[in-house]
Design a protein around this motif. Structure first.
Motif, PDB file in Angstrom:
ATOM      1  N   ASP A 187      -4.582  -0.374  40.682  1.00  0.00           N
ATOM      2  CA  ASP A 187      -3.368   0.286  40.258  1.00  0.00           C
ATOM      3  C   ASP A 187      -3.025   1.496  41.116  1.00  0.00           C
ATOM      4  O   ASP A 187      -2.863   2.605  40.618  1.00  0.00           O
ATOM      5  CB  ASP A 187      -3.543   0.747  38.801  1.00  0.00           C
ATOM      6  N   ASP A 188      -2.956   1.296  42.385  1.00  0.00           N
ATOM      7  CA  ASP A 188      -2.716   2.349  43.369  1.00  0.00           C
ATOM      8  C   ASP A 188      -3.440   3.661  43.063  1.00  0.00           C
ATOM      9  O   ASP A 188      -2.925   4.749  43.225  1.00  0.00           O
ATOM     10  CB  ASP A 188      -1.215   2.585  43.618  1.00  0.00           C
ATOM     11  N   LEU A 189      -4.660   3.491  42.614  1.00  0.00           N
ATOM     12  CA  LEU A 189      -5.506   4.648  42.365  1.00  0.00           C
ATOM     13  C   LEU A 189      -5.968   5.209  43.711  1.00  0.00           C
ATOM     14  O   LEU A 189      -6.256   4.451  44.623  1.00  0.00           O
ATOM     15  CB  LEU A 189      -6.735   4.145  41.609  1.00  0.00           C
ATOM     16  N   ARG A 190      -6.038   6.507  43.844  1.00  0.00           N
ATOM     17  CA  ARG A 190      -6.614   7.057  45.069  1.00  0.00           C
ATOM     18  C   ARG A 190      -8.118   7.164  44.875  1.00  0.00           C
ATOM     19  O   ARG A 190      -8.618   8.152  44.344  1.00  0.00           O
ATOM     20  CB  ARG A 190      -6.003   8.417  45.391  1.00  0.00           C
ATOM     21  N   ILE A 191      -8.791   6.097  45.308  1.00  0.00           N
ATOM     22  CA  ILE A 191     -10.209   5.968  44.992  1.00  0.00           C
ATOM     23  C   ILE A 191     -11.019   7.170  45.444  1.00  0.00           C
ATOM     24  O   ILE A 191     -11.945   7.611  44.793  1.00  0.00           O
ATOM     25  CB  ILE A 191     -10.750   4.697  45.655  1.00  0.00           C
ATOM     26  N   LYS A 192     -10.586   7.706  46.569  1.00  0.00           N
ATOM     27  CA  LYS A 192     -11.333   8.812  47.153  1.00  0.00           C
ATOM     28  C   LYS A 192     -11.416  10.003  46.193  1.00  0.00           C
ATOM     29  O   LYS A 192     -12.412  10.709  46.160  1.00  0.00           O
ATOM     30  CB  LYS A 192     -10.616   9.236  48.430  1.00  0.00           C
ATOM     31  N   ASP A 193     -10.351  10.187  45.428  1.00  0.00           N
ATOM     32  CA  ASP A 193     -10.297  11.386  44.590  1.00  0.00           C
ATOM     33  C   ASP A 193     -10.735  11.140  43.156  1.00  0.00           C
ATOM     34  O   ASP A 193     -10.640  12.041  42.319  1.00  0.00           O
ATOM     35  CB  ASP A 193      -8.861  11.952  44.575  1.00  0.00           C
ATOM     36  N   GLU A 194     -11.163   9.918  42.840  1.00  0.00           N
ATOM     37  CA  GLU A 194     -11.491   9.617  41.446  1.00  0.00           C
ATOM     38  C   GLU A 194     -12.938   9.959  41.118  1.00  0.00           C
ATOM     39  O   GLU A 194     -13.837   9.794  41.927  1.00  0.00           O
ATOM     40  CB  GLU A 194     -11.300   8.121  41.171  1.00  0.00           C
ATOM     41  N   HIS A 195     -13.133  10.367  39.871  1.00  0.00           N
ATOM     42  CA  HIS A 195     -14.486  10.492  39.374  1.00  0.00           C
ATOM     43  C   HIS A 195     -15.022   9.121  39.042  1.00  0.00           C
ATOM     44  O   HIS A 195     -14.267   8.231  38.669  1.00  0.00           O
ATOM     45  CB  HIS A 195     -14.496  11.350  38.116  1.00  0.00           C
ATOM     46  N   LEU A 196     -16.334   8.955  39.148  1.00  0.00           N
ATOM     47  CA  LEU A 196     -16.926   7.650  38.871  1.00  0.00           C
ATOM     48  C   LEU A 196     -16.533   7.138  37.498  1.00  0.00           C
ATOM     49  O   LEU A 196     -16.166   5.976  37.331  1.00  0.00           O
ATOM     50  CB  LEU A 196     -18.449   7.753  38.945  1.00  0.00           C
ATOM     51  N   LEU A 203      -3.979   6.065  28.806  1.00  0.00           N
ATOM     52  CA  LEU A 203      -2.769   6.884  28.913  1.00  0.00           C
ATOM     53  C   LEU A 203      -2.255   6.916  30.355  1.00  0.00           C
ATOM     54  O   LEU A 203      -1.056   6.843  30.597  1.00  0.00           O
ATOM     55  CB  LEU A 203      -3.063   8.305  28.420  1.00  0.00           C
ATOM     56  N   ARG A 204      -3.190   7.008  31.272  1.00  0.00           N
ATOM     57  CA  ARG A 204      -2.747   7.065  32.666  1.00  0.00           C
ATOM     58  C   ARG A 204      -2.101   5.755  33.098  1.00  0.00           C
ATOM     59  O   ARG A 204      -1.153   5.738  33.881  1.00  0.00           O
ATOM     60  CB  ARG A 204      -3.914   7.400  33.586  1.00  0.00           C
ATOM     61  N   ARG A 205      -2.643   4.658  32.572  1.00  0.00           N
ATOM     62  CA  ARG A 205      -2.025   3.371  32.899  1.00  0.00           C
ATOM     63  C   ARG A 205      -0.604   3.301  32.345  1.00  0.00           C
ATOM     64  O   ARG A 205       0.312   2.811  33.011  1.00  0.00           O
ATOM     65  CB  ARG A 205      -2.855   2.214  32.341  1.00  0.00           C
ATOM     66  N   LEU A 206      -0.444   3.804  31.134  1.00  0.00           N
ATOM     67  CA  LEU A 206       0.894   3.832  30.538  1.00  0.00           C
ATOM     68  C   LEU A 206       1.839   4.691  31.375  1.00  0.00           C
ATOM     69  O   LEU A 206       2.962   4.319  31.666  1.00  0.00           O
ATOM     70  CB  LEU A 206       0.822   4.416  29.123  1.00  0.00           C
ATOM     71  N   TRP A 207       1.329   5.850  31.724  1.00  0.00           N
ATOM     72  CA  TRP A 207       2.120   6.774  32.529  1.00  0.00           C
ATOM     73  C   TRP A 207       2.536   6.121  33.843  1.00  0.00           C
ATOM     74  O   TRP A 207       3.677   6.186  34.263  1.00  0.00           O
ATOM     75  CB  TRP A 207       1.293   8.043  32.755  1.00  0.00           C
ATOM     76  N   LYS A 208       1.594   5.452  34.463  1.00  0.00           N
ATOM     77  CA  LYS A 208       1.909   4.785  35.729  1.00  0.00           C
ATOM     78  C   LYS A 208       2.933   3.685  35.521  1.00  0.00           C
ATOM     79  O   LYS A 208       3.822   3.487  36.350  1.00  0.00           O
ATOM     80  CB  LYS A 208       0.644   4.196  36.355  1.00  0.00           C
ATOM     81  N   ALA A 209       2.797   2.962  34.430  1.00  0.00           N
ATOM     82  CA  ALA A 209       3.761   1.899  34.141  1.00  0.00           C
ATOM     83  C   ALA A 209       5.141   2.518  33.946  1.00  0.00           C
ATOM     84  O   ALA A 209       6.146   2.014  34.460  1.00  0.00           O
ATOM     85  CB  ALA A 209       3.346   1.130  32.894  1.00  0.00           C
ATOM     86  N   TYR A 210       5.169   3.662  33.246  1.00  0.00           N
ATOM     87  CA  TYR A 210       6.440   4.354  33.053  1.00  0.00           C
ATOM     88  C   TYR A 210       7.028   4.789  34.403  1.00  0.00           C
ATOM     89  O   TYR A 210       8.207   4.612  34.670  1.00  0.00           O
ATOM     90  CB  TYR A 210       6.256   5.562  32.127  1.00  0.00           C
ATOM     91  N   LEU A 211       6.154   5.356  35.246  1.00  0.00           N
ATOM     92  CA  LEU A 211       6.636   5.810  36.554  1.00  0.00           C
ATOM     93  C   LEU A 211       7.210   4.658  37.370  1.00  0.00           C
ATOM     94  O   LEU A 211       8.238   4.787  38.021  1.00  0.00           O
ATOM     95  CB  LEU A 211       5.492   6.454  37.341  1.00  0.00           C
ATOM     96  N   ARG A 212       6.502   3.515  37.289  1.00  0.00           N
ATOM     97  CA  ARG A 212       7.007   2.353  38.020  1.00  0.00           C
ATOM     98  C   ARG A 212       8.393   1.972  37.523  1.00  0.00           C
ATOM     99  O   ARG A 212       9.306   1.735  38.303  1.00  0.00           O
ATOM    100  CB  ARG A 212       6.048   1.169  37.842  1.00  0.00           C
ATOM    101  N   LEU A 213       8.526   1.957  36.215  1.00  0.00           N
ATOM    102  CA  LEU A 213       9.805   1.581  35.615  1.00  0.00           C
ATOM    103  C   LEU A 213      10.877   2.599  35.992  1.00  0.00           C
ATOM    104  O   LEU A 213      11.975   2.258  36.427  1.00  0.00           O
ATOM    105  CB  LEU A 213       9.648   1.509  34.090  1.00  0.00           C
TER     106      LEU A 213
END
Ligand SMILES: [Fe+2]
Ligand SMILES: [Fe+2]
Ligand SMILES: [Fe+2]
Lengths: 589, 241
Positions: free
Chosen positions: B98-107, B177-187
């Protein structure tokens, strides 16, 4: 002076840092973001360049962008207007694209880097190409020819350069050809027609051309014509630059050449359609070469210089480069390791240093290794954690081990020192293999590169032995230095160099000057002692669709995921024993 | 919701041409998801996760190959049609990270994300399988891949519990919540995109015609071939235009 060069937003973004007239760092953004040909603003590359020199952005004297965004906007707007009302579909997209970010480069650079706007400079797109080629080439004066798809307005320029020992360095661009008339766009239209990705698949057209007969040259000259003054002109009825790149050719084009190739279907040389495609590729390639040679001959007559510096994406066409060397009248032809838009980052920085600020000329070290180095200890740790046999032996034993393995048919992932700047692996991030075995080539294609078999692999050989195996015209060493020319393999060696010899008996050979990559040169010698042929297959260390590996961890994951038998990083070497791939359930243990 | 969409799914998967195209798209998404996981494996310092991510990446690469070869087999002889259709976001495939920036994510949040997107994929693939009675080969492909996705779902949850111990539920909620937010942003950005396209198209037809006329006039006077550049061009250096 400390000057940062940036290229971005079209294809293959990059950053380069020049201090006191010499490059200290240059790298493409894709090598960090791991997204192939990443065109985004190259923040990671910029940060690494500054880090490398221990600089804060405010210590920079200038930041130079590789083209003039407002001029580019002018071209896009004007060409929309000219093709009114047919451009109605592309217009909103083009505007959003430009107005979003690309037009406000000064502001973006100033805010992202925290440098004052007055320190942000712009070089012309083709000036950057010219500078990237001429200012890094080992010659005092030269004719310059740049050609690509399109920059701002220019698609091709010819000019002359002089380096100042006792006078100012200058690059005079004498003439330019303007959009939409473009040799690069011409070739890209054929690339799209033949079912390859534009801006990426051009070299596949070149590889394919070797299978065909150029029997459609007359048809190709319908779509591209020479003008009375020696330039060229596209017949725009055959092109459509307003829709998507995949369809830059028009219906009239397909009436002439037949239906385009379905990218999902392989090219079958036994079929009529397959023959049609390779013959069209051969014809387009021939026309590209003929036009370039003719323009270069005129340039040679005009300038009288013995050296020609080539720049722009068209200079990646190694077959055309070799013909330019043989037929244009120039004694030497130089192509930098990164002739495309990424290289413009370095070109723009050097341009600012020598020409804008008038700094004295300094010879630029003649190698492509301007990227990050490696941490071999990482490989030791990763392999130990994963229970993979790992050795740390002294240099002599290591290199002879690798030579033995290569001679026994191993595919070796080889990482050594700083990353190459530009699209070619030239001995620091390479996959190496024996050059004699066509079956090995097929294994590489199938298990590692997952690519079409019509694309040949390149050989590497030291300067000392190059002429024994390859028919190198005078001056070919220069083109071969960065793998920029395609030359015939000597007939008597073709069978014994089967894995690196293309169907037409040629190879895109890297002629290695040992001081440029001494460890690879030693490995070549050791391999030669075993096989009698000091030549290796050298292809970039990456899997299909991925950028060349940068760090050891990336090399290691590539090694783990593919059919690479052995991986070397500096003095550390890991081997694949009998391990098979772990399934998920086993990996957790 | 899923049952409401069933007739729609059925329509989408009924045409062999569309089926072929969807499978080819899925292949690309799986391959991309595989690359994301490779990246995660390269960046993690946890050896267990590194091995798991690598094995997971290999699964996704295999899925990509399977989708691709089935898509090609279904689409033989049909010229590819480019461009997206509305159906594409009604019937998504696996969405990688989901276009996550893997580099900046916590495990922990990375694992929570993987878990959720694998669950969504498993659910979607089961739905698609249920409307594919008329194409047993494609159906069994979805069943097979769906089982893998369930594996991915389980291991990522188990690892999330190990890595985050007590905090795993909170991380899952945050990821939801972040997935929802991303879905909203996409829309939202899709809507904004449509609106700006409409506005720019109107401008194109209202404002541009006179300028277009001028531009066409100017073009006619242009000579083909080389443009000679003024000798002092390089002194113009540094300017934006
Ligand atoms: Fe360019
Ligand atoms: Fe999958
Ligand atoms: Fe999955």
């Amino acid at each position: 002076m400390k000057i940062l060069g940036i290229s971005a937003h079209y294809h293959d973004a990059a950053a380069a840092l020049v201090i006191d007239g010499l490059p200290v760092a240059a790298v493409q953004e894709e090598r960090f973001s791991r997204a192939k040909n990443d065109a985004a603003f190259p923040m990671a590359a910029i940060e690494w360049c500054l880090d490398q020199a221990g600089l804060e952005p405010e210590q920079l004297d200038a930041v130079v962008f590789y083209e003039q965004p407002a001029l580019k906007f002018d071209r896009i707007l004007t060409s929309s207007l000219r093709s009114f009302p047919h451009s109605w579909r592309s217009f909103p997209k083009a505007m959003k694209n430009m107005l979003g970010e690309k037009l406000w480069i000064r502001g973006i650079i100033a805010s992202q880097l925290g440098v004052p706007g007055r320190k942000v400079l712009f070089s012309g797109h083709h000036m950057s190409h010219a500078a990237a080629s001429f200012l890094t080439a080992p010659c005092g004066e030269a004719a310059i020819l740049t050609a690509d798809g399109v920059g701002e307005w220019a698609t091709m320029t010819i000019g002359a350069g002089q380096k100042g020992k006792d006078h100012a360095t200058s690059i005079k661009l004498i003439r330019e050809l303007r959009f939409p008339h473009s040799l690069g766009l011409f070739y890209s239209a054929f690339t799209a027609f033949l079912g390859f990705a534009v801006n990426e698949g051009e070299y596949k057209v070149m590889g394919l051309a070797a299978y065909g007969v150029p029997n459609r040259v007359d048809d190709v000259y319908q779509v591209i014509q020479r003008t009375a003054d020696g330039a060229l002109e596209l017949d725009l009825r055959y092109f459509d630059f307003h829709s998507r790149a995949e369809t830059s050719f028009s219906k009239r084009f397909t009436d002439l050449f037949g239906p385009p190739r379905n990218p999902n279907e392989p090219i079958d040389l036994a079929s009529q359609d397959g023959r049609r495609f390779v013959d069209i590729a051969a014809s387009a390639q021939r026309v590209l070469e003929d036009i370039l040679v003719d323009i270069a001959q005129a340039l040679h007559r005009e300038t009288g210089f013995p050296d020609l510096c080539l720049g722009g994406g068209v200079a990646l066409n190694g077959v055309a480069n070799a013909r330019l060397l043989a037929e244009s009248g120039f004694e030497r032809v130089s192509v930098p390791p990164a002739p495309g838009d990424a290289g413009c980052a370095l070109g723009a920085a050097l341009f600012a240093d020598r020409i804008h600020f008038g700094q004295p000329h300094r010879d630029v070290p003649d190698h492509p290794f301007w990227g990050p180095g490696i941490e071999p200890a990482d490989l030791l740790r990763l392999a130990r954690e994963d229970d993979i046999p790992v050795e740390e032996v002294d240099e002599d034993a290591l290199l002879s081990d690798i030579a033995d393995a290569l001679w026994q048919g191993a595919i070796v992932g080889w990482m050594d020192g700083a990353l190459e700047f530009g699209p070619r692996a030239l001995g620091h991030r390479s996959l190496l293999a024996a050059p004699h075995d066509a079956a090995l080539r097929d294994r590489l294609n199938r298990d590692i590169k997952y690519r079409e078999e019509f694309r040949p692999f390149a050989p590497v050989v030291t300067l000392e032995h190059a002429h024994r195996f390859f028919e190198l015209a005078p001056g070919a060493e220069r083109l071969g230095r960065f793998m920029s020319g395609v030359f015939p393999v000597r007939r008597e060696w073709r069978e014994r160099l089967a894995a690196v010899t293309h169907v037409d008996g040629t190879a895109r050979v890297q002629v290695l000057d040992p001081p440029m990559a001494p460890r690879l040169a030693r490995l070549l010698d050791l391999y030669g002692q075993r096989s009698g042929i000091p030549v290796l297959l050298n292809t970039s260390f990456n899997l299909a669709g991925e950028p060349i590996v940068n760090t050891v961890a990336e090399g290691y994951s590539t090694f783990r995921r593919s059919g690479i038998d052995l991986m070397v990083a500096g003095s550390i070497c890991v081997r694949k024993g009998g391990q098979r791939h772990e399934a998920l359930s086993e990996a957790a243990e | 919701m899923a049952s409401l969409l069933r007739p729609l799914y059925w329509t989408i998967w009924a045409s062999p041409r569309r089926r072929a195209q969807k499978l080819l798209q899925f292949a690309e998404v799986e391959a991309e998801g595989g690359r994301d996981l490779v990246r995660a494996s390269e960046l993690t310092v946890d050896p267990v996760l590194r091995r798991l991510f690598l094995a997971h990446a290999r699964d996704e690469e295999r899925h990509a190959r399977m989708f691709r070869s089935r898509g090609l087999a279904l689409g033989v002889g049909m010229p590819p049609r480019a461009g997206n259709t509305m159906f594409d976001w009604i019937s998504p495939g696996e969405r990688g990270l989901d276009d996550l920036r893997i580099k900046d994510e916590h495990l922990g949040s990375l694992l929570a994300f993987i878990h959720l997107s694998e669950s969504a994929a498993a659910r979607d693939f089961a739905e698609y399988s249920s409307v594919l009675g008329h194409d047993p080969l494609t159906r069994s492909l979805f069943d097979h891949i769906g089982r893998d996705e369930e594996h991915h779902m389980r291991y990522s949850l188990a690892q999330l519990r190990r890595v985050a111990s007590g905090g795993s539920r909170a991380l899952l909620w945050k990821a939801r919540l972040r997935r929802l937010w991303k879905a909203y942003l996409r829309l939202a950005s899709a809507i904004a995109g449509i609106m700006s396209t409409v506005l720019l198209t109107i401008q194109y037809f209202v404002l541009l015609p006179p300028f277009a006329l001028l531009a066409k006039f100017a073009m006619r006077r242009e000579q083909p071939g080389w443009t000679v550049l003024p000798p002092a061009l390089d002194s113009k250096s540094g300017r934006e235009f």
